[in-house]
Scaffold this active site. Structure first.
Site, PDB file in Angstrom:
ATOM      1  N   GLN A  44      -5.746   9.245  -2.781  1.00  0.00           N
ATOM      2  CA  GLN A  44      -6.377   8.989  -4.090  1.00  0.00           C
ATOM      3  C   GLN A  44      -7.778   9.574  -4.105  1.00  0.00           C
ATOM      4  O   GLN A  44      -8.435   9.649  -3.060  1.00  0.00           O
ATOM      5  CB  GLN A  44      -6.376   7.500  -4.416  1.00  0.00           C
ATOM      6  CG  GLN A  44      -6.967   6.567  -3.353  1.00  0.00           C
ATOM      7  CD  GLN A  44      -8.479   6.500  -3.348  1.00  0.00           C
ATOM      8  OE1 GLN A  44      -9.130   7.004  -4.264  1.00  0.00           O
ATOM      9  NE2 GLN A  44      -9.047   5.912  -2.324  1.00  0.00           N
ATOM     10  N   SER A  67     -13.259   7.354  -6.469  1.00  0.00           N
ATOM     11  CA  SER A  67     -14.699   7.089  -6.407  1.00  0.00           C
ATOM     12  C   SER A  67     -15.515   8.360  -6.229  1.00  0.00           C
ATOM     13  O   SER A  67     -15.028   9.366  -5.702  1.00  0.00           O
ATOM     14  CB  SER A  67     -15.004   6.155  -5.231  1.00  0.00           C
ATOM     15  OG  SER A  67     -14.438   4.894  -5.440  1.00  0.00           O
ATOM     16  N   SER A  99      -8.990   7.517   0.568  1.00  0.00           N
ATOM     17  CA  SER A  99      -8.178   6.995   1.674  1.00  0.00           C
ATOM     18  C   SER A  99      -7.130   8.007   2.100  1.00  0.00           C
ATOM     19  O   SER A  99      -6.473   8.615   1.268  1.00  0.00           O
ATOM     20  CB  SER A  99      -7.469   5.706   1.262  1.00  0.00           C
ATOM     21  OG  SER A  99      -8.402   4.789   0.787  1.00  0.00           O
ATOM     22  N   GLU A 124      -1.767  -1.212  -8.487  1.00  0.00           N
ATOM     23  CA  GLU A 124      -2.440  -1.272  -7.195  1.00  0.00           C
ATOM     24  C   GLU A 124      -2.848  -2.700  -6.867  1.00  0.00           C
ATOM     25  O   GLU A 124      -2.668  -3.173  -5.758  1.00  0.00           O
ATOM     26  CB  GLU A 124      -3.666  -0.363  -7.210  1.00  0.00           C
ATOM     27  CG  GLU A 124      -4.384  -0.327  -5.877  1.00  0.00           C
ATOM     28  CD  GLU A 124      -5.558   0.640  -5.865  1.00  0.00           C
ATOM     29  OE1 GLU A 124      -6.031   0.942  -4.782  1.00  0.00           O
ATOM     30  OE2 GLU A 124      -6.001   1.074  -6.942  1.00  0.00           O
ATOM     31  N   ASN A 155     -13.766  -7.163  -5.393  1.00  0.00           N
ATOM     32  CA  ASN A 155     -13.442  -8.517  -5.826  1.00  0.00           C
ATOM     33  C   ASN A 155     -14.430  -9.044  -6.868  1.00  0.00           C
ATOM     34  O   ASN A 155     -14.089  -9.933  -7.650  1.00  0.00           O
ATOM     35  CB  ASN A 155     -13.346  -9.445  -4.608  1.00  0.00           C
ATOM     36  CG  ASN A 155     -12.037  -9.230  -3.851  1.00  0.00           C
ATOM     37  OD1 ASN A 155     -11.288  -8.283  -4.143  1.00  0.00           O
ATOM     38  ND2 ASN A 155     -11.759 -10.089  -2.892  1.00  0.00           N
ATOM     39  N   GLU A 156     -15.639  -8.462  -6.899  1.00  0.00           N
ATOM     40  CA  GLU A 156     -16.563  -8.847  -7.976  1.00  0.00           C
ATOM     41  C   GLU A 156     -16.007  -8.397  -9.334  1.00  0.00           C
ATOM     42  O   GLU A 156     -16.047  -9.142 -10.323  1.00  0.00           O
ATOM     43  CB  GLU A 156     -17.947  -8.219  -7.755  1.00  0.00           C
ATOM     44  CG  GLU A 156     -18.767  -8.881  -6.653  1.00  0.00           C
ATOM     45  CD  GLU A 156     -18.296  -8.513  -5.253  1.00  0.00           C
ATOM     46  OE1 GLU A 156     -17.528  -7.540  -5.088  1.00  0.00           O
ATOM     47  OE2 GLU A 156     -18.711  -9.211  -4.314  1.00  0.00           O
TER      48      GLU A 156
END
Lengths: 373, 379
Positions: free
Chosen positions: B125, B128, B160, B244, B360-361
């Protein structure tokens, strides 16, 4: 596999939710906490008319159960509305009586429990919930204890034979026996000597005060008519834990709902406090905890294994308690007052955590058969 | 309401179990985050594919078995229970393939999916960028129109598997001056070995090159490698993001197997009292995640789509995975810090969970705003 409630089950929950909303349960709780049971009795009858207690009673005794999934649906709603009274104990008593080899006590007592004309409580530890208003006061104790008419908390020796538990090796599921109101250890359920089931007399004195004002706890009396010797406590314990877990989930959902409403309305620094990330994330965590307790709860209702039920019990109770802490924090000082109705749910979340099995006891029960699911 | 499997599902489970029992390597493969391990894992993908076990939920035309979501869950339970290797093709299978099924053309599916299923082409992927992480829509890498295609320029990072992968997919800004940042983005696939691509591996916490930076200098991509309409990339990518975070990235089978390993480790030490509650929590969490997923799968099967509730999922498993591995390392005591321990690789991998696939934020913001209805605020 279809792991979802069906339309009828949802409708049942909605009906009960609407009925309990209209019943103004906070004022019923406040009456109850003063020992004024008239409004609570009236509510109990309406809950019974909706078929709730019949869910725990087999058809042979005028019930329509046992239906654990439906009962779970119901207890989530009872928790959501903080309904007072020995709800869990009545259900556990029904499971216990129905499982006795001797059918006479069940024939005698269960039809009235199913119809709601009679209320039961059940004690396995030092305190008996709502012993003053219950019509049927059941006490479970080992024979040695039953010989003594003293309340159990007086003869709680730090050592010596008690509840027949083993040495507490890591896998045998032993916990602290007899601690807390209406608690029973995993060991007592599994491998103890036969326990006596007695019909206790009415309480002689006033109740102990619980943090949860709706829970009126009387010293357990261990004399009275012998109903049976019970080789296996597991059915009663399993039903009690399932119902407590469901009630706790309902308590947690109500706390989350009320707190979300509050933080949307309460403004500071010119904006609703619910727009702050520090507030949002606490509520998100409460939501995660409750939504992962829910499938454990309904999975337990389907399998009714000791392991699944214990997992649901500890998870739902801890999720509800964590939500209570968040609710208190986000309400600020108003949440810390007895007068504000939020307190009725906050304190119940604490009490349910240890009722019918502490977190440690439930975790031990999860590991008791030595393998994963 | 029930948790029962049909005789057909049970038969499928038995078939998968039998195959895995005969084929799963007896010793663990070397880490797939190394060049050697990557190659061995690629060969394992090929072995899976030879008997159509690599992509069971895909249509048979592309190498799958047309398995519905329940069968997929059954397969995953058996796969991890058998101790089978990690999936080096995971990013392609769980992120790109669902996007192609929803938004790609028949020609793209026929061209891309079969080689993904066999591991012949492994996908990375490329979301970012150095200045676009959680705020992904602020990305600046460009796609400029040219004859018959696009020229990609810019920098991607935290990609990744890109150190050893063959191709990549990601978002690029094709319209520079849109009113809102998430407009004017295009979803493209590109070759990591094309002229103009520089791949610089990055060592993760334990030094293994698990991800990479990508430098793109006028990399040509033909029109046939655009997914969906140019400019619609954000909407398309978000449907991938749901996959995802949600059902397809982390199956319950993985955590049930990990919890089982942890239980055995604890039992092998005589069941020390101090760790009992943590071990119980690992078992309970795996069961909760399994049942939560069964409920989600049941909703999916009756036609519901999985929306923001996939964020509940993502926070849960990522935190669960770390807690489970921490319990294992604690139990190992002095062995726990050694990279050669059986738990080290999993521990290091678990640490990334709360960060990737949307931090997670961000997930908690989604839960608060879309599930609880709290007002939007400054992040």
């Amino acid at each position: 596999m279809r792991f979802l409630l069906d339309t009828e089950q949802h409708a049942f929950a909605d009906t009960l939710n609407a009925m309990l909303t209209a019943a103004d349960t906070p004022s019923v709780v406040r009456d109850w906490s003063r020992g004024e049971h008239a409004s609570g009795r009236a509510l109990w009858r309406r809950i019974a008319e909706a078929g709730v207690f019949a869910l725990a009673v087999p058809e042979a005794y005028d019930g329509m159960g046992p239906l654990p999934v439906e009962l779970t649906v119901v207890f989530v709603e009872l928790g959501r509305h903080a309904v007072p009274g020995p709800l869990v104990e009545t259900v556990a008593a029904a499971a216990l009586l129905a499982a006795l080899d001797d059918r006479a006590p069940a024939k005698r007592l269960l039809p009235a429990l199913a119809s709601g004309t009679s209320v039961a409580t059940l004690a396995t530890g030092p305190y008996t919930l709502d012993a003053d208003m219950a019509d049927v006061r059941l006490t479970l104790a080992a024979p040695a204890q039953a010989l003594s008419a003293r309340p159990a908390f007086e003869d709680k020796a730090p050592s010596g034979p008690k509840q027949g538990s083993g040495g507490g090796s890591p896998q045998d599921g032993t916990g602290r026996g007899g601690g807390g109101a209406a608690s029973i250890s995993g060991s007592a359920a599994g491998n103890s000597a036969p326990t006596e089931l007695r019909l206790a007399p009415p309480p002689a004195g006033p109740p102990h005060l619980s943090l949860d004002p709706a829970r009126r706890l009387f010293p357990t009396l261990r004399d009275g008519e012998l109903l049976a010797t019970v080789p296996h406590l597991t059915p009663a314990l399993t039903w009690a834990r399932l119902a407590t877990a469901a009630q706790a989930l309902g308590v947690g959902l109500a706390l989350l709902d009320r707190t979300v409403t509050y933080v949307r309305q309460r403004t500071q620094f010119g904006v609703p406090i619910g727009s702050f990330q520090a507030v949002k994330h606490q509520l998100a965590d409460a939501k995660i905890a409750l939504e992962f307790a829910r499938p454990l709860l309904f999975g337990a209702a389907l399998t009714m294994t000791e392991q699944d039920v214990a997992a649901a019990k500890v998870t739902a109770c801890e999720a509800a308690y964590a939500t209570a802490r968040t609710a208190l924090q986000l309400h600020g000082a108003i949440g810390y007052t007895a007068e504000y109705d939020l307190s009725l749910w906050l304190t119940k979340a604490r009490a349910l955590r240890t009722a019918w099995g502490t977190p440690d006891e439930c975790r031990a029960a999860v590991l008791s058969d030595g393998r994963r699911w | 309401m029930d948790l029962d499997f049909t005789p057909e599902q049970d038969a499928f489970r038995a078939e998968a179990r039998t195959w895995l029992h005969a084929h799963v390597p007896s010793a663990p493969l070397p880490s797939l985050e190394t060049e050697e391990g990557f190659a061995v894992h690629r060969a394992w993908e090929s072995e899976l594919a030879a008997d159509r076990w690599s992509v069971v939920s895909w249509p048979s035309a592309y190498g799958g078995r047309d398995a519905d979501i329940v069968r997929w869950l059954v397969f995953e339970e058996e796969y991890y229970a058998a101790g089978a290797p990690g999936r080096v093709s995971q990013n392609g299978i769980s992120l790109l393939a669902p996007t192609l099924f929803d938004h790609g053309t028949e020609e793209q599916r026929a061209r891309v999916l079969p080689s993904m299923a066999t591991g012949e082409v492994i996908w990375a992927q490329a979301w970012s960028e150095p200045e676009a992480g959680s705020d992904l829509a602020s990305l600046r890498s460009r796609a400029v129109r040219t004859n018959g295609g696009w020229l990609l320029s810019g920098q991607k990072t935290w990609s990744s598997r890109a150190a050893f992968a063959d191709r990549a997919f990601g978002l690029f800004r094709s319209e520079p001056d849109t009113p809102k940042p998430h407009q004017g983005l295009t979803y493209l696939m590109f070759d990591l070995r094309a002229p103009g691509v520089t791949v610089r591996p990055i060592g993760r916490l334990d030094g293994k090159p698990a991800f990479a930076e990508l430098f793109l200098d006028e990399v040509f991509v033909p029109d046939e490698d655009v997914i969906g309409e140019p400019g619609q990339g954000w909407r398309i990518a978000m449907s991938t993001a749901g996959n995802e975070r949600g059902l397809m990235l982390r199956s319950p089978g993985r955590f049930l197997a990990s919890a089982d390993r942890l239980l055995k480790l604890w039992q092998s030490q005589g069941g020390p009292e101090h760790a009992r509650n943590h071990v119980a929590d690992a078992l309970i969490g795996a069961r909760a995640y399994q049942l939560f997923t069964y409920a989600a799968a049941s909703r999916f099967l009756q036609g519901e789509t999985l929306g923001p509730e996939s964020s509940l999922n993502k926070v849960f498993w990522s935190e669960y995975d770390i807690a489970l591995h921490e319990t294992a390392l604690d139990l190992l005591g002095p062995e726990g810090e050694l990279t050669q321990s059986d738990w080290s690789e999993g521990y290091v991998f678990s640490l990334a969970g709360p960060v990737y696939a949307g931090t997670n934020e961000i997930q908690r913001d989604i839960i608060a705003e879309r599930l609880l209805g709290l007002p939007k605020g400054r992040r």
